[in-house]
Scaffold this active site. Sequence first.
Site, PDB file in Angstrom:
ATOM      1  N   ASP A  57       0.838  -1.202   0.000  1.00 39.45           N
ATOM      2  CA  ASP A  57       0.000   0.000   0.000  1.00 39.45           C
ATOM      3  C   ASP A  57       0.870   1.247   0.000  1.00 39.45           C
ATOM      4  OD1 ASP A  57      -2.674   1.215   2.141  1.00 39.45           O
ATOM      5  OD2 ASP A  57      -2.395   1.286  -0.018  1.00 39.45           O
TER       6      ASP A  57
ATOM      7  N   ASP B 121      -9.304  -0.945   3.750  1.00 41.81           N
ATOM      8  CA  ASP B 121      -8.614  -0.634   5.001  1.00 41.81           C
ATOM      9  C   ASP B 121      -9.374  -1.192   6.184  1.00 41.81           C
ATOM     10  OD1 ASP B 121      -8.016   2.626   3.621  1.00 41.81           O
ATOM     11  OD2 ASP B 121      -6.785   0.821   3.521  1.00 41.81           O
TER      12      ASP B 121
END
Lengths: 291, 230
Positions: free
Chosen positions: A92, A212
């Site tokens: 990420d 997330d």
Amino acid sequence: MGFSSFIVLLFLGGEIALFLIRKFSVPIDCFTFLVLLFNFAAVGVFAVFLSKMAIIVTQGYLVAIGMLVAYWFTLLPEWTTWVLLVALALYDLAAVLLPVGPLRLLVELAISRDEDIPALVYEARPVINHDQGSGEYEGQRRAWRRRRELGNDSESDHNIGTSDAEVTAPLIQNRVSSVVDGQESSVASTDNSFLEGIGLGSSGAIKLGLGDFIFYSVLVGRAAMYDFMTVYACYLAIIAGLGVTLMLLALYQQALPALPVSIAFGVLFYFLTRLLLEEFVVQCSLNLVMF
Amino acid sequence: MKKKVDFSHLSSSPSPESAIITVAAGIGYALLALGPSLALFVTVISKKPFLILTVLSSTLLWLVSLIVLSGFWRPFLPLNSAASWPFAVLIITSVAFQEGLRLLFWKVYKRLEDMLDAFADRVLKPRLYPTDKMLIALAGGLGHGAAHAVFFCLSVLTPAFGPATFFTDQCPKLPFFLVSSIIALAFATIHTFSMVIAFNGYSDGNKVDQLFVPVVHLVAGMVNYFCLSS
């Protein structure tokens, strides 16, 4: 994307519902169950994609999707889960911040085309309370209300319509409102940056990508499979990470990855708690020695 | 893999009313330890978002202090429960560390207060009232108290949801979990209000207030220790 959320709600949700029915011996027959499950999944798809539903329904369904995917992820073996989380956090970080990162290219493409990023996002709308504050709380609340009155055609206090005046968190660029008047913008922007600096967003909603959510839940779920203390520690670590990420968002004013900081804190606190804290606290509390 | 907590040094026996010692008892113990904190949270803290942030950050700070303490003490654990004086040293070092941390919290709070006052001046609003300062101190203390109750009481409370219970050695009629919850309640109260007293003492330069808080904390900890050693 609609199909995938339908599949998640139908099959993964159905499996968990079957576990629960079996465990608690709920008297339900399979045809009723199928009808209920299908309706649940169908309403879920509509809630996630149409913005005309009550926000609480959309939020509830997004949380349900996140929970279901996270539950199935926790069935992985323990080391696999931890390595996966750390690897995803690093990916990420690379994908959003490096100039050749795919997520950064996606964000820039969406901005250049002036479109929304196609993704499942959880939107947290602030609730305004009406009792009398004092001191700086009034200052913050008034700045909040002032921002909303600036050209936003929001009807009720509790429901801020989706407009461009939104403070968005990770993976989505922070866009300054285009509806703000020229002469107000200087005052508003200092309030804006200060309020964002202390993590309270000036107006509108804060958006967090559902991915997330899912990985935070996987982390906490895996911590729960060890002991309660790790759950509390990891929960606090993730909230702290989220706070830090929001502050960085206010500082840098660009799309930021939400995973790395929270996952780093979460993994760190999990291992510290498991190795160090547990012995200490269990020793103390079993002997009723507290401080 | 579930960690097994070792209760073997307590006298265990199935309680006579084992039918009702169930989920109700577990929830009862949890609420006993956390009830007033929850009430304070819902009525006072949940109205202002800044106080919620203060509670969360002070909880995190307490957890970090606890981790540092456990890191320091880890090589010496598990302590032999026959010799009880190591616990005294443990308590004294822990209390000293946490009081030092309270001072650090105060320094950070002063800087935050300056920032907030500057912001209030910029938007031409009144500065922080003393009530607001005490509210922030209360939120900080509540974070510490809730963290204490959660980590020391709630994390060992899982067996209380089952059909039997453990009894303590010195008072064979009291369930262990009840004693643990009551002590956690007492400490949560101590933590919550000592933060308010300490901040008032630091801001007014009142030596009595400043010394009162660590002394109370130390006395409370040592009283626990004396109960153990007797």
